[in-house]
Design an enzyme around this catalytic site. Structure first.
Site, PDB file in Angstrom:
ATOM      1  N   LYS A  83       2.697   9.259   0.463  1.00 29.35           N
ATOM      2  CA  LYS A  83       2.840   8.464  -0.759  1.00 29.35           C
ATOM      3  C   LYS A  83       3.593   9.261  -1.813  1.00 29.35           C
ATOM      4  O   LYS A  83       3.407  10.478  -1.937  1.00 29.35           O
ATOM      5  CB  LYS A  83       1.445   8.072  -1.251  1.00 29.35           C
ATOM      6  N   SER A 158      -2.097   1.036  -5.557  1.00 30.24           N
ATOM      7  CA  SER A 158      -0.808   1.672  -5.741  1.00 30.24           C
ATOM      8  C   SER A 158      -0.223   2.241  -4.440  1.00 30.24           C
ATOM      9  O   SER A 158       0.902   2.739  -4.447  1.00 30.24           O
ATOM     10  CB  SER A 158      -0.932   2.806  -6.769  1.00 30.24           C
ATOM     11  N   SER A 182      -6.757   1.766  -4.852  1.00 31.29           N
ATOM     12  CA  SER A 182      -5.356   1.821  -4.434  1.00 31.29           C
ATOM     13  C   SER A 182      -5.111   1.996  -2.949  1.00 31.29           C
ATOM     14  O   SER A 182      -3.967   1.919  -2.500  1.00 31.29           O
ATOM     15  CB  SER A 182      -4.635   2.937  -5.195  1.00 31.29           C
TER      16      SER A 182
END
Length: 474
Positions: A83, A158, A182
């Site tokens: 990520k 996210s 997230s």
């Protein structure tokens, strides 16, 4: 005909160790899919094709020279994207922000180091919203991350890019992080199994502070066993970590092979956020999961409310302060997204006594809640209050309305970031429109093993990995 991206990470790792598949062949396959499909999915913000090729070649050499392949690293040759909130030395690092569009990582995060030691190959960095603050993945440095089940809808956030990559067959598994849902939010929106581990299970270091203890690194995968394998690799405490999770007996992968026994499971679909309404599709998924758990022999009971709506503004206080932790030069503030600027203004306006007071109030609430929650082996909720949202549903609004919509969409997730308990999204349901609707299971502190055993039992009873979105065969 089985293609490489049809294979689970566990199966892929075994095929590489047995020399059935070449790591170079695997890397080339995934890089080709990324080049072809990423413009439609918005999964990757940075593709590291040259690095992936080099790592795959080294992995292939390691396999061919091994006298005993059983002793090779567990993820040798398996692509695992990182990520874009996590740092990889020498790789572009944007934090999802135009402010850092040209930044290069100067160190490896601890979780990246562990994944590299496990032999994984880095195909790239997955998209994230600015500083990981929203529950959707749209912003100024990359196209929106979209769920492959409907390209007009958001992959969530996210860790939206990570989930879009796995669900679209652009990675077998992915690393994500979860500070307010997230991992679980995009896992629900993309029909995946995702784990937010117990606070302190996976190191946040060496650069990112874990001051509030809200955020945790964790796996996103198509199967429970894949997620368990990835968590086994990630879960190692490091010097300087502020939190340490209770020990787990055996490996998480072993828990995925172990029946959970008869469990006492609480359930609740009452949102913590005032006025949040739960969509009928999410209610249906929740009720179906309750019935399935009972069919499997578990005791399922309704749970009394333990955390009330008075905690929402307290969490908002922490979230605003967290938005300020990424340093931004004054001359670059104008490059930030409107929502980020709004949250940072709230954070900067919070005084130290207000921040410590919020922490104290949360701790007081948890001291009352834990004796109730610890009476259950797991707690069932809807993961989200609605199906995957259309792209722009949040992002196109003014910041205050944007944030209000996010709270109403995700009213079940953040309490378990506050408590530090583990929680997983289980993709058991698809609605009439073919959209995935997840349910969430939370556990006791240190109880990831129980959640993994239970989720594996649910997966065996109602397999989901065989369901593929339309883009899968493109």
């Amino acid at each position: 005909m089985t293609d490489i991206h049809d294979l689970s990470a566990v199966r892929l790792a075994a095929a590489i160790r047995s020399r059935e598949l070449s790591p170079v062949e695997v890397a080339d396959h995934y890089l080709a899919r990324i080049e072809r499909l990423n413009p439609r999915l918005g999964a990757y913000v940075t593709v590291t094709a040259e690095r992936a090729g080099e790592e795959a070649a080294r992995a292939e050499k390691q396999v061919m020279e091994a006298a005993d392949t059983a002793g090779l690293p567990p993820l040798l040759g398996v692509p695992v994207p990182i990520k874009d909130l996590n740092m990889v030395a020498g790789v572009r690092m944007t934090f999802g922000s135009r402010v850092f569009a040209e930044l290069s990582g100067f160190a490896d995060d601890n979780v990246v180091t562990l994944l590299r030691e496990a032999g994984s190959v880095l195909p790239g960095k997955t998209s994230t919203p600015e500083f990981g603050l929203p529950c959707y993945t749209e912003g100024g440095v990359a196209p929106p991350a979209r769920t492959p089940w409907d390209l007009d809808r958001s992959a969530g956030g996210s860790s939206g890019g990570a989930a879009a990559a796995v669900a679209g067959g652009l990675a077998p598994v992915a690393q994500g992080s979860d500070g307010g849902g997230s991992i679980r939010i995009p896992s629900s929106a993309c029909g995946l199994f995702g784990i937010k581990p117990t606070r302190g299970r996976v190191s946040q270091g060496p650069v990112v502070p874990d001051l509030f203890g809200l955020s945790a690194n964790g796996p996103i995968a198509r199967t429970v066993r894949d997620a368990a394998l990835l968590l086994d690799v990630m879960a190692r405490p490091m010097p300087g970590d502020l939190y340490l999770a209770p020990p787990v007996e055996g490996t998480f992968l072993a828990h995925a092979e172990r029946p959970p026994g008869r469990l006492r499971i609480a359930r609740s679909r009452e949102p913590v956020v005032p006025d949040a309404e739960v969509h009928p599709d999410c209610v249906a998924a929740y009720e179906e999961a309750s019935l399935l758990l009972e069919e499997l022999g578990h005791e399922v009971v309704d749970m009394p409310r333990v955390l009330g709506p008075d905690l929402v503004p307290i969490f908002e206080t922490l979230w605003g302060v967290m938005a300020t932790l990424t340093p931004v030069e004054p001359e670059s503030e104008h490059l930030l997204q409107p929502l980020t600027r709004w949250l940072r203004e709230r954070g900067h306006a919070t005084t130290a006594p207000q921040l410590f007071g919020a922490h104290a109030m949360l701790q007081a609430a948890l001291r009352q809640a834990f004796p109730v929650m610890d009476g259950f082996d797991a707690i069932l909720h809807p993961t989200l209050a609605g199906p995957p949202a259309p792209v722009g549903h949040f992002h196109d609004q003014e910041p205050e309305e944007n944030f209000r919509r996010q709270k109403h969409f995700t009213p079940f997730c953040a309490p378990y970031n506050v408590s530090g308990q583990p929680a997983v999204n289980v993709p058991l349901h698809w609605n009439a429109d073919g959209l995935p609707i997840g349910v969430m299971l939370a556990g006791r502190l240190g109880g990831e093993g129980t959640l993994i055993s239970l989720a594996a039992q649910l997966e065996e009873a109602r397999p989901w990995a065989g369901r593929k979105p339309p883009i899968w065969n493109d």
